[in-house]
Enzyme design. Sequence first.
Site, mmCIF file in Angstrom:
data_model
loop_
_atom_site.group_PDB
_atom_site.id
_atom_site.type_symbol
_atom_site.label_atom_id
_atom_site.label_comp_id
_atom_site.label_asym_id
_atom_site.label_seq_id
_atom_site.Cartn_x
_atom_site.Cartn_y
_atom_site.Cartn_z
ATOM 1 C CB CYS A 1 5.113 5.797 15.037
ATOM 2 S SG CYS A 1 4.574 6.313 13.100
ATOM 3 C CB ALA B 1 -0.761 -0.021 1.073
HETATM 4 N N1 PLP Z 1 -1.716 2.823 5.481
HETATM 5 C C1 PLP Z 1 -2.290 2.276 6.782
HETATM 6 C C2 PLP Z 1 -3.692 2.776 7.401
HETATM 7 C C3 PLP Z 1 -1.615 1.385 7.152
HETATM 8 O O1 PLP Z 1 -2.167 0.644 8.446
HETATM 9 C C4 PLP Z 1 -0.443 0.702 6.688
HETATM 10 C C5 PLP Z 1 0.219 -0.417 7.172
HETATM 11 O O2 PLP Z 1 0.474 -0.370 8.290
HETATM 12 C C6 PLP Z 1 -0.203 1.407 5.272
HETATM 13 C C7 PLP Z 1 -0.761 2.429 4.994
HETATM 14 C C8 PLP Z 1 0.999 0.483 4.594
HETATM 15 O O3 PLP Z 1 0.786 -0.702 4.259
HETATM 16 P P1 PLP Z 1 1.855 -1.491 3.461
HETATM 17 O O4 PLP Z 1 2.457 -2.398 4.534
HETATM 18 O O5 PLP Z 1 1.131 -2.433 2.509
HETATM 19 O O6 PLP Z 1 2.939 -0.749 3.112
#
Ligand code: PLP
Length: 358
Positions: free
Chosen positions: A304, A72
């Site tokens: 965090c 993400a």
């Molecule tokens: N956005 C949110 C709200 C998340 O909780 C996370 C992961 O902790 C991410 C983005 C990032 O996701 P990824 O682990 O796939 O990079």
Amino acid sequence: MIYLDYQATTPLAPEAREAMLRWLDGPDGTGFANPHSPHALGRQAHAAIELARERVAGLFPAGGRVIFTGSATEAINLAIRGSAAGPSAISAIEHAAVRDTAMSMGDCRNLPVNSAGIVDAEVPIAEGTKLVAVMQVNNEIGTIQPVERLAQRATAMGALFLCDAVQGAGKLDAPRGADMIAISAHKFHGPKGVGALWLRDGLEISSMITGGGQEQGLRSGTLSPALIAGMGVAAQLAVERKNEDAAHVEQLWQRARECFSGWTLNGSEEQRWHGNLNLRREGVDVSRLMSDCRDIMFSAGSACASGSGRPSHVLKAIGLDDRAAKGSIRLGFGRYTTLDQIEDAANRINAAAAAQEV
Ligand code: PLP
């Protein structure tokens, strides 16, 4: 061991694992092909990816396309850098993936949250803003944001709306009205190392990673059929089990709220994903608590989620002082958590916290 850290990651669904094995080697050793090769094995792997794309599309609104990414975080970078929209406004409680990326692009303002951890749907947004980013569900305190209204307002002012739906995907209905939505497989019982960016039909952005031109020219690099097939099955399962999973989470929530009655809830009780319990207790030393309860996997609420050691901007944004933030813990539960595990964990965490008070 009791696992209560579902916001950090979720256990891989056995069904997703099974689907992945086929594309690692397969029963006859033919699952390894490059999905971009034109020969028969390549075409089979390609077909598996396209099937997964349809399944993952089930997590998004109609009228858009799915671009697979490695996470993400990568999807969010592609959305923000690829659209290079201009001045941005982001909620004060965004994940670092949105925060740091939007801030690195220059003019970026914060949209405040109230003490319950919610952005006001009618919050003033500066004129000239070109990108608004608000998450669907916060990863630290689980609060659900009014993203549909904010997306509507962004569109009306000529801005793009990005929704980080990582914590809501497969649990809540897909956010409507967004231009771009980012999700991550490992937050809904798929594998780590694969995510997706959804783009509304008609929206063109630039690529960040150039090369072979895969993923409609937006994300070059050979795709992993195993990871993507796992994500596809996990997405399909999430859609099929949405109500059942939500009912189970509700039961766990009710029990957890009773068991942790000596703690104060951080963030809204109602406007919240109930698989997140972020709690504080006056004076508790959370590092000591975590060390005393070593076989319970939970998080310090004040750290965090990135593990960077930075204090939580989320607990700060809802008005907690350092002492209250430092006395906070985050418990996350879901599909595979049992009521017994909640009770057992609560008994041990409560006993360890009480022992600190004598
Ligand atoms: N956005 C949110 C709200 C998340 O909780 C996370 C992961 O902790 C991410 C983005 C990032 O996701 P990824 O682990 O796939 O990079």
